[in-house]
Design a protein around this motif. Structure first.
Motif, PDB file in Angstrom:
ATOM      1  N   SER A   1     -12.379   3.641  -6.772  1.00  0.00           N
ATOM      2  CA  SER A   1     -11.737   2.339  -6.549  1.00  0.00           C
ATOM      3  C   SER A   1     -12.787   1.247  -6.652  1.00  0.00           C
ATOM      4  O   SER A   1     -13.986   1.497  -6.517  1.00  0.00           O
ATOM      5  N   ALA A   2     -12.303   0.041  -6.894  1.00  0.00           N
ATOM      6  CA  ALA A   2     -13.175  -1.124  -6.997  1.00  0.00           C
ATOM      7  C   ALA A   2     -12.397  -2.349  -6.557  1.00  0.00           C
ATOM      8  O   ALA A   2     -11.190  -2.450  -6.777  1.00  0.00           O
ATOM      9  N   SER A   3     -13.102  -3.272  -5.947  1.00  0.00           N
ATOM     10  CA  SER A   3     -12.490  -4.528  -5.510  1.00  0.00           C
ATOM     11  C   SER A   3     -12.685  -5.589  -6.574  1.00  0.00           C
ATOM     12  O   SER A   3     -13.721  -5.630  -7.232  1.00  0.00           O
TER      13      SER A   3
ATOM     14  N   THR B   1      -6.139 -10.948  -5.613  1.00  0.00           N
ATOM     15  CA  THR B   1      -7.320 -10.218  -5.189  1.00  0.00           C
ATOM     16  C   THR B   1      -6.914  -8.904  -4.539  1.00  0.00           C
ATOM     17  O   THR B   1      -6.016  -8.888  -3.686  1.00  0.00           O
ATOM     18  N   GLN B   2      -7.558  -7.808  -4.945  1.00  0.00           N
ATOM     19  CA  GLN B   2      -7.141  -6.502  -4.443  1.00  0.00           C
ATOM     20  C   GLN B   2      -8.152  -5.431  -4.827  1.00  0.00           C
ATOM     21  O   GLN B   2      -9.123  -5.709  -5.528  1.00  0.00           O
ATOM     22  N   ASP B   3      -7.865  -4.214  -4.398  1.00  0.00           N
ATOM     23  CA  ASP B   3      -8.647  -3.040  -4.773  1.00  0.00           C
ATOM     24  C   ASP B   3      -7.846  -2.251  -5.804  1.00  0.00           C
ATOM     25  O   ASP B   3      -6.679  -1.963  -5.586  1.00  0.00           O
TER      26      ASP B   3
ATOM     27  N   PRO C   1     -16.270  -8.099 -10.715  1.00  0.00           N
ATOM     28  CA  PRO C   1     -15.951  -8.389  -9.312  1.00  0.00           C
ATOM     29  C   PRO C   1     -15.136  -9.666  -9.134  1.00  0.00           C
ATOM     30  O   PRO C   1     -14.455  -9.827  -8.136  1.00  0.00           O
TER      31      PRO C   1
ATOM     32  N   GLU D   1       0.832  -1.197   0.000  1.00  0.00           N
ATOM     33  CA  GLU D   1       0.000   0.000   0.000  1.00  0.00           C
ATOM     34  C   GLU D   1       0.872   1.255   0.000  1.00  0.00           C
ATOM     35  O   GLU D   1       0.585   2.226  -0.692  1.00  0.00           O
TER      36      GLU D   1
ATOM     37  N   LEU E   1      -7.302   1.260  -7.863  1.00  0.00           N
ATOM     38  CA  LEU E   1      -7.548   2.688  -7.679  1.00  0.00           C
ATOM     39  C   LEU E   1      -7.310   3.416  -9.000  1.00  0.00           C
ATOM     40  O   LEU E   1      -6.288   3.197  -9.656  1.00  0.00           O
TER      41      LEU E   1
ATOM     42  N   SER F   1      -2.425  -0.281  -8.562  1.00  0.00           N
ATOM     43  CA  SER F   1      -2.707  -1.551  -7.910  1.00  0.00           C
ATOM     44  C   SER F   1      -1.765  -1.721  -6.726  1.00  0.00           C
ATOM     45  O   SER F   1      -0.548  -1.658  -6.892  1.00  0.00           O
TER      46      SER F   1
END
Length: 155
Positions: free
Chosen positions: A142-144, A124-126, A62, A35, A128, A93
């Motif tokens: 952002s999206a997961s 698997t992640q969010d 998703p 992060e 941005l 990412s």
């Protein structure tokens, strides 16, 4: 039972040690960005300007069965005139080996602030998305996404 006369070395211990080494070799956790790396990439690209959420439509599934080719569509609310347009759209990412995935340079002649592409994801992640407007302000969304088979594995 000792192997090769070494005290404390058992067949079970050797098999267990080999399994642990194999699992450790298959987990390239050190190659993933964190992060903090993603925040550093955002700061390096856009400076310390604040991110304001909203005004961006981010379409990403998703669930991706394969991280090698994940469809991504981004649209920013903007009239795309000479005085009010989107300059740049960047995708980040936190868990890929490199946090900055892609950048798009736009201008008023683009007509609309909409792009689409396919990206690779490690896990698997969010995701941005940051859009820079012509007045210097930044918007974000952002999206997961859940990735069952990851890509971008280094090491």
């Amino acid at each position: 039972m000792a192997l090769n006369g070494v005290v404390g070395t058992t067949r079970r211990g050797v098999v267990l040690g080999g399994a642990v080494c194999l699992i450790a070799a298959l987990m390239p956790l050190g190659s993933l960005a964190a992060e903090a790396d993603m925040r550093a990439a955002i700061t390096g690209l856009f400076g310390d300007r604040p991110l304001r959420e909203g005004g961006i439509s981010l379409i990403i599934p998703p669930l991706a069965e394969n991280g090698n080719s994940v469809p991504l569509a981004i649209s920013v609310d903007s009239p795309m005139t000479e005085t009010d347009h989107v300059r740049r759209i960047a995708v980040f990412s936190p868990l890929n080996p490199l946090p900055d995935i892609i950048q798009f340079e736009l201008g008023p002649r683009a007509g609309k602030a909409s792009v689409s592409t396919r990206i690779r994801l490690a896990r698997t992640q969010d995701i941005l998305v940051v859009a820079e407007l012509s007045d210097g302000s930044l918007r974000s969304a952002s999206a997961s996404i859940m990735v069952t088979v990851g890509a971008c594995i280094v090491g």
